[in-house]
Design an enzyme around this catalytic site. Structure first.
Site, PDB file in Angstrom:
ATOM      1  N   LEU A 100      33.284  43.979  39.072  1.00 53.07           N
ATOM      2  CA  LEU A 100      34.583  44.270  39.391  1.00 53.07           C
ATOM      3  C   LEU A 100      35.164  43.190  40.384  1.00 53.07           C
ATOM      4  O   LEU A 100      34.374  42.754  41.150  1.00 53.07           O
ATOM      5  CB  LEU A 100      34.657  45.671  40.361  1.00 53.07           C
ATOM      6  CG  LEU A 100      34.356  47.027  39.727  1.00 53.07           C
ATOM      7  CD1 LEU A 100      34.620  48.019  40.798  1.00 53.07           C
ATOM      8  CD2 LEU A 100      35.320  47.112  38.307  1.00 53.07           C
ATOM      9  N   ASP A 101      36.271  42.588  40.057  1.00 51.89           N
ATOM     10  CA  ASP A 101      36.696  41.276  40.828  1.00 51.89           C
ATOM     11  C   ASP A 101      37.125  41.773  42.138  1.00 51.89           C
ATOM     12  O   ASP A 101      37.135  42.939  42.752  1.00 51.89           O
ATOM     13  CB  ASP A 101      38.024  40.356  40.107  1.00 51.89           C
ATOM     14  CG  ASP A 101      39.195  41.523  40.081  1.00 51.89           C
ATOM     15  OD1 ASP A 101      39.607  42.171  41.073  1.00 51.89           O
ATOM     16  OD2 ASP A 101      40.034  41.550  39.100  1.00 51.89           O
ATOM     17  N   PHE A 102      37.323  40.759  43.074  1.00 50.02           N
ATOM     18  CA  PHE A 102      37.631  40.683  44.339  1.00 50.02           C
ATOM     19  C   PHE A 102      38.514  41.790  44.808  1.00 50.02           C
ATOM     20  O   PHE A 102      38.346  42.443  45.797  1.00 50.02           O
ATOM     21  CB  PHE A 102      37.916  39.393  45.032  1.00 50.02           C
ATOM     22  CG  PHE A 102      37.985  39.141  46.320  1.00 50.02           C
ATOM     23  CD1 PHE A 102      36.736  38.838  47.272  1.00 50.02           C
ATOM     24  CD2 PHE A 102      39.090  38.946  47.009  1.00 50.02           C
ATOM     25  CE1 PHE A 102      36.882  38.883  48.655  1.00 50.02           C
ATOM     26  CE2 PHE A 102      39.403  38.918  48.264  1.00 50.02           C
ATOM     27  CZ  PHE A 102      37.913  38.836  49.083  1.00 50.02           C
TER      28      PHE A 102
END
Length: 260
Positions: A102-104
């Site tokens: 999951l991205d930032f």
């Protein structure tokens, strides 16, 4: 599997630490010193030692659910010193491998496991992933057509990370979607997809000029986030493990059939 990845998956070493151990001559495969992190390791056949200690794989495995908050990177360490999921997770989970990323700025359900074979099987599967999405602007007919029929982009850089090397992307038809709100200022919907490509959802909506304001994964196959608080961890339930064991048996069966 690459040697550095194999060591990171089956020990407390990060990928960078594994690289250094390999390059410094502390790693042996079947008794021979190996100094190339890209050397391929065959699980179940090759024997790997780091500083004289054998790296072992396990038939039994554990999977945990982490409700990832925004503002954490899914990586073991960051050269820029930004917060990672391992800064929040207990030390006993340091060797666990994230199943996908999951991205930032994305929150929600993140699975981690101590078995690389489980991580690889789930990451490469077409099991359903469900997300809650908030975008800026209305949901258009063009978006709905693409969700139903798929989309192929020769330029999929919009919505991607500025340093990403991915330029083109093919989006399969969504498994399903439900619109909760569609207005000029912003829209909210729930989508179900069967892929886990790099920033796939952000790239999809960016193609239509819509920025993703909030993104949260709420389920992966039969595993639900439910009421797990942000930043907390839980183990899989008995029924979730049962479904996972069934899935892994099917994966093993298909591998044997391909090997014939």
């Amino acid at each position: 599997m690459r040697l550095n990845k194999y060591i990171a998956h089956h020990s407390s070493y990060s990928r960078r630490e594994a690289d250094k151990a390999i390059q410094d001559g502390y790693v042996r495969i079947n008794g021979e010193i190996v100094d190339n992190p890209a050397t391929q390791v065959v699980e179940g056949e090759d024997i790997v030692y780091v500083s004289g200690k054998q790296i072992t794989t396990r038939d039994k495995y554990t999977v945990i659910v982490y409700n990832k908050p925004k503002g954490e990177l899914v990586t073991k360490s960051d050269p820029r010193g930004r917060k990672t999921i391992y800064d929040s997770l207990e030390k006993k989970y340091k060797h666990f491998v994230p199943i996908g990323r999951l991205d930032f700025a994305t929150e929600g359900l993140l699975l981690l496991t101590d078995a690389s074979k489980v991580a690889s099987a789930l990451m490469n599967s077409n099991l359903e992933r469900v997300y809650k999405v908030k975008i800026k602007g209305p949901i258009t007919k063009e978006m709905e057509d693409a969700m139903m029929n798929g989309l192929e982009l020769s330029d999929a850089t919009a919505g991607g990370h500025s340093h990403s090397k991915i330029t083109s992307m093919t989006f399969s038809p969504f498994i399903g979607y439900k619109i909760h709100k569609s207005e000029q200022n912003y829209s909210v919907l729930k989508i179900a997809i069967a892929e886990g490509q790099n920033r796939e959802i952000r790239r999809f909506f960016a193609h239509f000029g819509a920025e993703v304001a909030d993104l949260k994964r709420v389920s992966f196959a039969e595993i639900e986030l439910n009421n797990l608080p942000t930043g907390k961890v839980r183990f899989l339930s008995r029924s979730e493990y049962s479904a996972l064991y069934t899935f892994m048996k099917e994966v093993k069966k298909k591998e044997k059939e391909r090997a014939k």
